[in-house]
Structure formats: structure tokens, C-alpha cells
Scaffold this active site. Structure first.
Site, PDB file in Angstrom:
ATOM      1  N   GLY A 307       0.844  -1.299   0.148  1.00  0.00           N
ATOM      2  CA  GLY A 307      -0.052   0.039   0.052  1.00  0.00           C
ATOM      3  C   GLY A 307       0.842   1.251   0.078  1.00  0.00           C
ATOM      4  O   GLY A 307       2.040   1.385  -0.584  1.00  0.00           O
ATOM      5  N   HIS A 308       0.276   2.427   0.409  1.00  0.00           N
ATOM      6  CA  HIS A 308       1.196   3.716   0.351  1.00  0.00           C
ATOM      7  C   HIS A 308       2.212   3.557   1.128  1.00  0.00           C
ATOM      8  O   HIS A 308       3.241   4.313   0.907  1.00  0.00           O
ATOM      9  CB  HIS A 308      -0.071   4.600   1.218  1.00  0.00           C
ATOM     10  CG  HIS A 308       0.362   5.948   1.245  1.00  0.00           C
ATOM     11  ND1 HIS A 308       0.342   6.752  -0.075  1.00  0.00           N
ATOM     12  CD2 HIS A 308       0.970   6.782   2.201  1.00  0.00           C
ATOM     13  CE1 HIS A 308       0.629   7.922   0.063  1.00  0.00           C
ATOM     14  NE2 HIS A 308       1.247   8.047   1.351  1.00  0.00           N
TER      15      HIS A 308
END
Length: 331
Positions: A307-308
Site C-alpha cells: 500500500g501507501h
């Protein structure tokens, strides 16, 4: 050895043994040299401060014996602490500098009532740090807030870059959902108290933990160290600390307006570019990674199952891509 060959060459058995021993020793010595050359033992990370325009800027440094410098630029709501696992994976081969922005981590945090925080301000202090450290050329690792900081540095000094490493760092509208674009626009243009309160809520404990660090890893939260948000929240304890980040979120829309300038830089200078992008990021979406290829078509692109905060999830995988990529530049 075949008896006929042995007889023709008149080699005694004792000599054969000596030859075999010699070959074995030579091979082991060669192997040792190869491993010694290829070995990349991490160096100890050091924790330092530099005076930049009268302000204390904190930075982590490792691998000072190497010529190639990689500057790691962190995102929101973090600091150089987010790179704590990546740094030792790279420091055996590269000189690493990871600063805390002005107003973040251990760096000075002037009162936001008298000092307005913008990405231009952050870029000036990172650039000032590198000047203080006499670092003339560098590669940039940009993540989240690191993209607007890094691209401003590049526009100010376009010829100092060796390579660009992008990890969920936007330079294209394609990388932001319509809702995310609207959020940044409203944060910049809507001056009502209700809007300020909404932005302020993004700096709360609950938002940092659940809407930042754990948002993209709900099925395997154990991959995310609680040290990450514990560290960040330590530096978001006061209203002043949180207002600093609010001002930066309000300024973020100006980055979107500057995207064409950043893209023009990429087209003109064609920097060697590596993109390692967490494809599970619902805010800075994978289309933003692919968009770079419009302007730097020779960029190396890898979409990671993360993810981020990919640097927290997959530091080893990212390090491998960086090492391979940087090695190609010197071949």
C-alpha cells in the site's frame, strides 16, 4: 586424469595431487574475492543535526564511505523514521541521507502562527541541508510529501540529480482519485472553520493509525510496526504540531497546479527513473505510477503488492530493486 595422457605428459601421481590442490585453492580464493566484492554489510546509522539558516535540521546518515548518495524524502505524517529498515539495506553500497523536514520529526518546528508552512519552505531546508553537507549530486527517493519536496528541489537545481526513485509519489492527476483531488482543492480554497476542523481531524490519533498506517493492510496488520505511528504521534501531541501538518495539507493543492512543471522537467532531462509503487494504495493509485511513462518512457516500473507505506511493508523488496537499478547506472 586418463592414464594415456598421464604417460605422454610424464606426470607423476604426486604432481596430479599438487595440481588438484592448487586448483581448489585458486577457486576458493577467487570465490572469496567475489563474495568480498559483492558483500554489502550495512554501516551503522548515525543521528545528526545540522544548522540550516538558523534552524536545527535532523537527519540520519549511513554508508558515508560510498560515492553515490541517495537522499530519502519521507511522506505524511512521518519522518526519516519511516526509512529505518530501508537505510541499513542500502548503506552497504550507498551513502544515505534521510532528513526530517522542518516541522517534522526531530527537526526544529517554528510556530505556525509566525511561520507559514509550505512545500517550497520544506524544499529550501532540505536543499540547505545538502549544501551544508557539501553534497553536490544525489539520487532522490520520493514518497508522498517527498514528491512535492523533491520536484521543487529539482526545478531549483535541475542538474544535480543522478537518478529518481519514486514510491507512491504523485506527479500526475491520474495518480489521484477524483475524491482526493476534490479534498485537496477544498483544503486549499475553503477557509471556513468547518473545513479547517475537517483537515485538523486528519491529524488525530485515530486517523493516523487507522486511515494511514493500517488502512492498506487490514488483512495482515502484523506487517506494520506499531513503532511507526507511535513515533509519528509523539510529534503530533500539541495543537501547534498538528497545525503545521494542516498548513501543508492546505498547501498540497498547489502541487497539483505545478504538476505540468514537474512533467516538463522529466521530459527535458529524462532522468534515470525507478518506480516502485504500492498498487494497493487507494489514495495515490497505481495509475499515477504508469503515468510517469508518458514523460520518461525508459523508466523502470514495478507495481508492488503493498500500500501507501510500502517502505514499511516491503523494505527488502524495494532495496533489491534500488540496488539492481543503481548498479545498472554504473555499468
Amino acid at each position: 586424469m586418463h592414464p594415456n595422457i598421464q604417460n605422454k605428459l610424464k606426470i607423476k601421481p604426486a604432481h596430479i595431487v599438487s595440481i588438484i590442490v592448487f586448483l581448489l585453492i585458486s577457486m576458493s580464493t577467487l570465490t572469496a574475492k567475489v563474495y568480498a566484492t559483492d558483500a554489502a554489510w550495512p554501516s551503522k546509522t548515525t543521528y545528526k543535526y545540522a544548522n540550516v539558516d538558523g534552524k536545527k535540521i535532523f537527519y540520519r546518515e549511513a554508508g558515508t564511505q560510498h560515492e553515490q548518495t541517495i537522499v530519502l524524502l519521507h511522506g505524511y505524517p512521518s519522518s526519516s523514521h519511516s526509512c529505518r529498515e530501508l537505510i541499513p539495506l542500502l548503506s552497504g553500497r550507498f551513502h544515505i541521507i534521510a532528513p526530517d523536514y522542518l516541522g517534522s520529526g526531530y527537526s526544529a518546528r517554528p510556530n505556525p502562527e509566525t511561520q507559514k508552512y509550505t512545500f517550497e519552505l520544506l524544499a529550501q531546508y532540505v536543499e540547505g541541508l545538502l549544501t551544508t553537507l557539501k553534497i553536490k549530486r544525489y539520487s532522490l527517493y520520493i514518497q508522498d510529501f517527498g514528491a512535492p519536496v523533491g520536484f521543487r528541489m529539482l526545478l531549483n537545481n535541475p542538474n544535480r540529480l543522478d537518478a529518481l526513485i519514486v514510491q507512491n509519489g504523485n506527479a500526475y492527476l491520474e495518480g489521484l482519485t477524483v475524491a482526493r483531488q476534490a479534498f485537496f482543492k477544498a483544503a486549499n480554497e475553503d477557509k471556513t472553520q468547518a473545513q479547517r476542523d475537517k483537515i485538523y481531524s486528519f491529524t488525530s490519533n485515530k486517523a493516523i493509525i487507522n486511515k494511514q498506517y493500517l488502512r492498506d493492510v487490514q488483512s495482515y496488520p502484523e506487517v506494520m510496526s506499531p513503532d511507526s505511528w507511535t513515533h509519528d504521534l509523539h510529534f503530533l501531541q500539541t495543537k501547534s504540531d498538528r497545525v503545521i501538518q494542516v498548513q501543508l495539507l492546505q498547501d498540497y493543492y498547489n502541487n497539483l497546479l505545478d504538476y505540468p512543471k514537474w512533467q516538463a522537467y522529466l521530459r527535458k532531462y529524462q532522468p534515470p527513473t525507478l518506480i516502485v509503487w504500492g498498487k494497493n494504495d487507494p489514495a495515490f493509485i497505481a495509475a499515477g505510477a504508469k503515468a510517469y511513462l508518458k514523460d520518461v518512457p525508459n523508466a523502470e516500473l514495478h507495481l508492488l503488492d503493498s500500500g501507501h507505506f510500502s517502505v514499511e511493508e516491503k523494505p527488502v523488496e524495494i532495496a533489491k530493486y534500488i540496488v539492481d537499478f543503481m548498479n545498472k547506472l554504473t555499468q
